[in-house]
Design an enzyme around this catalytic site. Structure first.
Site, PDB file in Angstrom:
ATOM      1  N   LYS A  51       0.829  -1.217   0.000  1.00 43.02           N
ATOM      2  CA  LYS A  51       0.000   0.000   0.000  1.00 43.02           C
ATOM      3  C   LYS A  51       0.855   1.256   0.000  1.00 43.02           C
ATOM      4  O   LYS A  51       0.479   2.290  -0.541  1.00 43.02           O
ATOM      5  CB  LYS A  51      -0.948   0.014   1.208  1.00 43.02           C
ATOM      6  CG  LYS A  51      -2.328  -0.520   0.894  1.00 43.02           C
ATOM      7  CD  LYS A  51      -2.443  -2.021   0.902  1.00 43.02           C
ATOM      8  CE  LYS A  51      -2.310  -2.700  -0.418  1.00 43.02           C
ATOM      9  NZ  LYS A  51      -2.446  -4.160  -0.345  1.00 43.02           N
ATOM     10  N   THR A 138       1.032 -19.202  12.183  1.00 39.67           N
ATOM     11  CA  THR A 138       2.269 -19.187  11.394  1.00 39.67           C
ATOM     12  C   THR A 138       2.068 -18.723   9.953  1.00 39.67           C
ATOM     13  O   THR A 138       3.022 -18.681   9.175  1.00 39.67           O
ATOM     14  CB  THR A 138       2.932 -20.582  11.412  1.00 39.67           C
ATOM     15  OG1 THR A 138       1.943 -21.558  11.061  1.00 39.67           O
ATOM     16  CG2 THR A 138       3.475 -20.913  12.800  1.00 39.67           C
ATOM     17  N   GLY A 177      -4.705 -12.018  -9.853  1.00 36.86           N
ATOM     18  CA  GLY A 177      -5.484 -11.888  -8.615  1.00 36.86           C
ATOM     19  C   GLY A 177      -5.146 -10.575  -7.943  1.00 36.86           C
ATOM     20  O   GLY A 177      -4.482  -9.716  -8.540  1.00 36.86           O
ATOM     21  N   GLU A 198      -3.346 -14.996 -17.027  1.00 37.02           N
ATOM     22  CA  GLU A 198      -4.303 -15.511 -16.038  1.00 37.02           C
ATOM     23  C   GLU A 198      -4.929 -16.796 -16.569  1.00 37.02           C
ATOM     24  O   GLU A 198      -5.413 -16.848 -17.691  1.00 37.02           O
ATOM     25  CB  GLU A 198      -5.364 -14.439 -15.747  1.00 37.02           C
ATOM     26  CG  GLU A 198      -6.570 -14.908 -14.942  1.00 37.02           C
ATOM     27  CD  GLU A 198      -6.230 -15.497 -13.580  1.00 37.02           C
ATOM     28  OE1 GLU A 198      -5.518 -14.852 -12.796  1.00 37.02           O
ATOM     29  OE2 GLU A 198      -6.673 -16.641 -13.299  1.00 37.02           O
ATOM     30  N   VAL A 232       0.695 -20.949 -18.085  1.00 35.45           N
ATOM     31  CA  VAL A 232       2.153 -21.003 -18.256  1.00 35.45           C
ATOM     32  C   VAL A 232       2.556 -22.461 -18.100  1.00 35.45           C
ATOM     33  O   VAL A 232       2.234 -23.092 -17.099  1.00 35.45           O
ATOM     34  CB  VAL A 232       2.875 -20.142 -17.209  1.00 35.45           C
ATOM     35  CG1 VAL A 232       4.388 -20.256 -17.361  1.00 35.45           C
ATOM     36  CG2 VAL A 232       2.453 -18.681 -17.324  1.00 35.45           C
ATOM     37  N   HIS A 315      -7.319  -8.750   8.142  1.00 35.97           N
ATOM     38  CA  HIS A 315      -8.376  -8.442   9.124  1.00 35.97           C
ATOM     39  C   HIS A 315      -9.111  -9.701   9.555  1.00 35.97           C
ATOM     40  O   HIS A 315      -9.595  -9.786  10.683  1.00 35.97           O
ATOM     41  CB  HIS A 315      -9.340  -7.379   8.595  1.00 35.97           C
ATOM     42  CG  HIS A 315      -9.752  -7.547   7.170  1.00 35.97           C
ATOM     43  ND1 HIS A 315      -8.877  -7.339   6.122  1.00 35.97           N
ATOM     44  CD2 HIS A 315     -10.922  -7.918   6.609  1.00 35.97           C
ATOM     45  CE1 HIS A 315      -9.509  -7.555   4.988  1.00 35.97           C
ATOM     46  NE2 HIS A 315     -10.751  -7.920   5.254  1.00 35.97           N
ATOM     47  N   HIS A 438     -23.598  15.542   0.839  1.00 33.43           N
ATOM     48  CA  HIS A 438     -23.400  15.944  -0.553  1.00 33.43           C
ATOM     49  C   HIS A 438     -22.288  16.980  -0.626  1.00 33.43           C
ATOM     50  O   HIS A 438     -22.282  17.897   0.188  1.00 33.43           O
ATOM     51  CB  HIS A 438     -24.692  16.531  -1.109  1.00 33.43           C
ATOM     52  CG  HIS A 438     -24.551  17.021  -2.521  1.00 33.43           C
ATOM     53  ND1 HIS A 438     -24.439  16.154  -3.588  1.00 33.43           N
ATOM     54  CD2 HIS A 438     -24.464  18.285  -3.018  1.00 33.43           C
ATOM     55  CE1 HIS A 438     -24.304  16.868  -4.706  1.00 33.43           C
ATOM     56  NE2 HIS A 438     -24.316  18.150  -4.378  1.00 33.43           N
TER      57      HIS A 438
HETATM   58  C1  LIG Z   1       1.930  -8.550  -1.245  1.00 35.54           C
HETATM   59  C2  LIG Z   1       0.799  -8.842  -0.298  1.00 35.54           C
HETATM   60  C3  LIG Z   1      -0.166  -7.892  -0.077  1.00 35.54           C
HETATM   61  C4  LIG Z   1      -1.205  -8.136   0.815  1.00 35.54           C
HETATM   62  N1  LIG Z   1      -2.131  -7.154   1.004  1.00 35.54           N
HETATM   63  C5  LIG Z   1      -3.147  -7.370   1.855  1.00 35.54           C
HETATM   64  C6  LIG Z   1      -4.103  -6.356   2.115  1.00 35.54           C
HETATM   65  O1  LIG Z   1      -4.014  -5.247   1.563  1.00 35.54           O
HETATM   66  N2  LIG Z   1      -5.097  -6.612   2.981  1.00 35.54           N
HETATM   67  C7  LIG Z   1      -5.206  -7.825   3.615  1.00 35.54           C
HETATM   68  O2  LIG Z   1      -6.141  -8.004   4.405  1.00 35.54           O
HETATM   69  N3  LIG Z   1      -4.318  -8.805   3.412  1.00 35.54           N
HETATM   70  C8  LIG Z   1      -3.293  -8.607   2.557  1.00 35.54           C
HETATM   71  N4  LIG Z   1      -2.363  -9.598   2.365  1.00 35.54           N
HETATM   72  C9  LIG Z   1      -2.543 -10.868   3.095  1.00 35.54           C
HETATM   73  C10 LIG Z   1      -2.058 -10.751   4.542  1.00 35.54           C
HETATM   74  O3  LIG Z   1      -0.714 -10.349   4.548  1.00 35.54           O
HETATM   75  C11 LIG Z   1      -2.218 -12.076   5.266  1.00 35.54           C
HETATM   76  O4  LIG Z   1      -3.568 -12.507   5.159  1.00 35.54           O
HETATM   77  C12 LIG Z   1      -1.885 -11.944   6.754  1.00 35.54           C
HETATM   78  O5  LIG Z   1      -0.554 -11.494   6.940  1.00 35.54           O
HETATM   79  C13 LIG Z   1      -2.089 -13.266   7.487  1.00 35.54           C
HETATM   80  O6  LIG Z   1      -1.777 -13.089   8.844  1.00 35.54           O
HETATM   81  P1  LIG Z   1      -1.280 -14.288   9.760  1.00 35.54           P
HETATM   82  O7  LIG Z   1      -1.085 -13.680  11.106  1.00 35.54           O
HETATM   83  O8  LIG Z   1      -2.179 -15.447   9.617  1.00 35.54           O
HETATM   84  O9  LIG Z   1       0.127 -14.763   9.150  1.00 35.54           O
HETATM   85  P2  LIG Z   1       1.464 -13.976   8.725  1.00 35.54           P
HETATM   86  O10 LIG Z   1       1.230 -12.522   8.577  1.00 35.54           O
HETATM   87  O11 LIG Z   1       2.019 -14.713   7.568  1.00 35.54           O
HETATM   88  O12 LIG Z   1       2.420 -14.145   9.994  1.00 35.54           O
HETATM   89  C14 LIG Z   1       2.922 -15.370  10.370  1.00 35.54           C
HETATM   90  C15 LIG Z   1       4.167 -15.140  11.214  1.00 35.54           C
HETATM   91  O13 LIG Z   1       4.550 -16.366  11.819  1.00 35.54           O
HETATM   92  C16 LIG Z   1       5.966 -16.456  11.802  1.00 35.54           C
HETATM   93  N5  LIG Z   1       6.292 -17.882  11.919  1.00 35.54           N
HETATM   94  C17 LIG Z   1       5.959 -18.895  11.069  1.00 35.54           C
HETATM   95  N6  LIG Z   1       6.389 -20.075  11.545  1.00 35.54           N
HETATM   96  C18 LIG Z   1       6.991 -19.821  12.708  1.00 35.54           C
HETATM   97  C19 LIG Z   1       7.622 -20.652  13.687  1.00 35.54           C
HETATM   98  N7  LIG Z   1       7.660 -21.983  13.566  1.00 35.54           N
HETATM   99  N8  LIG Z   1       8.169 -20.047  14.778  1.00 35.54           N
HETATM  100  C20 LIG Z   1       8.120 -18.701  14.940  1.00 35.54           C
HETATM  101  N9  LIG Z   1       7.516 -17.879  14.054  1.00 35.54           N
HETATM  102  C21 LIG Z   1       6.949 -18.429  12.961  1.00 35.54           C
HETATM  103  C22 LIG Z   1       6.337 -15.844  10.475  1.00 35.54           C
HETATM  104  O14 LIG Z   1       7.698 -15.413  10.481  1.00 35.54           O
HETATM  105  C23 LIG Z   1       5.362 -14.664  10.400  1.00 35.54           C
HETATM  106  O15 LIG Z   1       5.886 -13.501  10.972  1.00 35.54           O
HETATM  107  C24 LIG Z   1      -1.291  -9.364   1.503  1.00 35.54           C
HETATM  108  C25 LIG Z   1      -0.298 -10.342   1.299  1.00 35.54           C
HETATM  109  C26 LIG Z   1       0.733 -10.087   0.421  1.00 35.54           C
HETATM  110  C27 LIG Z   1       1.793 -11.131   0.240  1.00 35.54           C
END
Ligand SMILES: Cc1cc2nc3c(=O)[nH]c(=O)nc-3n(C[C@H](O)[C@H](O)[C@H](O)COP(=O)(O)OP(=O)(O)OC[C@H]3O[C@@H](n4cnc5c(N)ncnc54)[C@H](O)[C@@H]3O)c2cc1C
Length: 459
Positions: A51, A138, A177, A198, A232, A315, A438
């Site tokens: 962003k 994770t 996507g 795509e 691809v 979120h 408005h």
């Molecule tokens: C380029 C991009 C843009 C995105 N934009 C958006 C957006 O605009 N809005 C939105 O809602 N979502 C967006 N997403 C998706 C969003 O980032 C994920 O849905 C979100 O981060 C998921 O959160 P999480 O806490 O489940 O996992 P993650 O954010 O993946 O966090 C998991 C954490 O666990 C840690 N971890 C893993 N295994 C271990 C272990 N064994 N021991 C210790 N630590 C560990 C990792 O290092 C990581 O820090 C985007 C994703 C990408 C790649």
């Protein structure tokens, strides 16, 4: 062995939010994170850096394409390293912010990779940590094409795309996507020739079909090009970049570019977690299976966010983080999965919540739709940004809102009117009669609501 009430594995938007909420609920909490910085995918290589670059590139493209119309003539130059540096500063400010929140809420941070030794104990380096409750958060990682592994130089994932050292002349994005179109837009605005491949017959295939088609036309006007229903099948790195072999309607062809961004999806990440030691097995989608209370096969081990089923959104992960921390504290939280918004942060933005027209029809629901084009919205006219529309889907008998789809500047903000309408089970009459200031873009929502059972005023 250090013992906690709750240990969270992963400090992404699922894990860090769960840790803070559990601490707010009076529990003794530790959060284990293998990355040097807190915040997970979202903060470090996802939502926030993307962003940030979308904002910078949009500012540039706006001045370039619309400045003269507004009577502003400027000699624009891109300082790409400054743009990337700004992105890094935005990320690091929030990294510090989460650290501060952990301190304030007395969440212990344990740095390192967690792995199960038994269902109640984790090993992190040479440290053993045990807990009454364990929350696995994770997350996920980018999925490569099986025959074309990431080198993050010429075959890049979203992580590589957020860290390029220069704007490439040409970029192929495999997968149109959300992540693909967002990052493709960044580089197209900065001058790269960006082409999408795509597999499906439309872009952002989870969007309402009408919205997806309209969105594609708008992106095409911005210079992005698309090969749909195209696969691809092979690829190789060459001196000048990459060459991809593609297959469309049975015939093969090849495409070249400096860089290929592979944005075909993300997969749950559980590497090195030794889930077998906790007697937890993955489902066919390689996700951790959980019950509606986020419990895994072990009732005291929970899982949330991208590593379980559901939309891979920050979120959604955070909502689950709050819910699981409240469940552990004996409360009865509820997440309304039917009202989770989805936003594509391009220009204009595309946002949706609830059912698409196709989903409603497949469910056999009697529906009526209402459309309102931004061409008839006065604020959009003042902005000079009239590409876009609002589409509402209502139940024909009960008049309840079922879905809302918007293409508009700030659609990601506007969509929350639909989120609240779904959350409070509002009818589209409530939306049509609620006063809307408005001139605002939000008036297009009111007009679309009028369009369902009556008539909009301004068409
Ligand atoms: C380029 C991009 C843009 C995105 N934009 C958006 C957006 O605009 N809005 C939105 O809602 N979502 C967006 N997403 C998706 C969003 O980032 C994920 O849905 C979100 O981060 C998921 O959160 P999480 O806490 O489940 O996992 P993650 O954010 O993946 O966090 C998991 C954490 O666990 C840690 N971890 C893993 N295994 C271990 C272990 N064994 N021991 C210790 N630590 C560990 C990792 O290092 C990581 O820090 C985007 C994703 C990408 C790649």
């Amino acid at each position: 062995v250090e013992t906690y009430d709750v240990v969270v594995i992963g400090a992404g938007p699922g894990g860090y939010v769960a840790a803070i909420r559990a601490a707010q609920n009076g529990l003794n909490v530790a959060c284990i994170e293998k990355n040097p910085e807190l915040g997970g995918t979202c903060l470090n290589v996802g939502c926030i850096p993307s962003k940030s670059l979308l904002q910078s590139s949009e500012l540039y493209a706006h001045m370039r394409d619309h400045g003269a119309d507004h009577g502003i003539n400027a000699d624009l130059k891109i300082d790409f390293s400054q743009m990337m540096g700004r992105k890094e500063r935005v990320v690091s400010t929030f990294n510090q912010g989460i650290k501060g929140l952990f301190r304030k809420n007395k969440v212990t941070t344990i740095a390192g990779h967690a792995q199960f030794i038994d269902p109640h104990t984790l090993q992190v380096g040479d440290q053993h940590v045990s807990a009454r409750h364990i929350i696995i958060a994770t997350g996920s990682e980018p999925t490569p094409l099986p025959f074309l592994p990431f080198d993050e130089q010429k075959i890049i994932s979203s992580t590589g795309a957020l860290a390029l050292s220069a704007v490439p002349e040409s970029l192929i994005v495999v997968g149109a996507g959300v992540i693909g179109v967002e990052l493709g837009s960044v580089y197209a605005r900065l001058g790269a020739k960006v082409h999408f491949i795509e597999f499906m017959d439309r872009i952002c295939p989870t969007l309402d079909t009408q919205i997806s088609k309209e969105f594609q036309k708008i992106l095409e006007k911005q210079g992005l090009t698309f090969d749909l229903s195209t696969k691809v099948t092979a690829g190789e790195v060459t001196d000048s970049g990459v060459e991809l072999t593609v297959e469309k309607e049975g015939s093969a062809g090849s495409l070249t570019a400096n860089i290929a961004l592979i944005a075909v999806g993300r997969r749950p990440f559980v590497d090195g977690l030794a889930l077998d030691k906790a007697q937890i097995t993955l489902n066919a989608q390689k996700q951790i299976p959980v019950n509606p209370s986020f419990q895994t096969a072990q009732p005291h081990i929970f899982a949330i966010g991208d590593v379980i089923d559901g939309p891979m959104l920050a979120h959604k992960a955070s909502d689950e983080g709050v819910a699981v921390a409240d469940l552990i504290a004996g409360k009865t939280p509820h997440i309304n999965y039917a009202a989770i918004p989805n936003v594509v942060y391009t220009y204009p933005e595309v946002a949706s919540v609830g059912l698409t027209e196709q989903e409603a029809k497949e469910m056999g629901l009697p529906i009526k739709t209402g459309l309102f084009s931004l061409k008839a919205n006065s604020r959009a006219g003042c902005m000079g940004e009239t590409d876009g529309l609002v589409k509402l889907i209502a139940h024909e008998a009960t008049h309840h809102l079922l879905g809302m789809h918007i293409i508009a500047p700030h659609a990601g903000e506007l969509i929350h009117e639909g989120v609240m309408a779904l959350q409070t089970r509002s009818t589209v009459h409530t939306m049509a009669t609620a006063s809307h200031a408005h001139p605002t873009l939000a008036e297009a929502i009111k007009e679309a609501a009028h369009a369902i059972f009556e008539k909009p005023i301004h068409i």
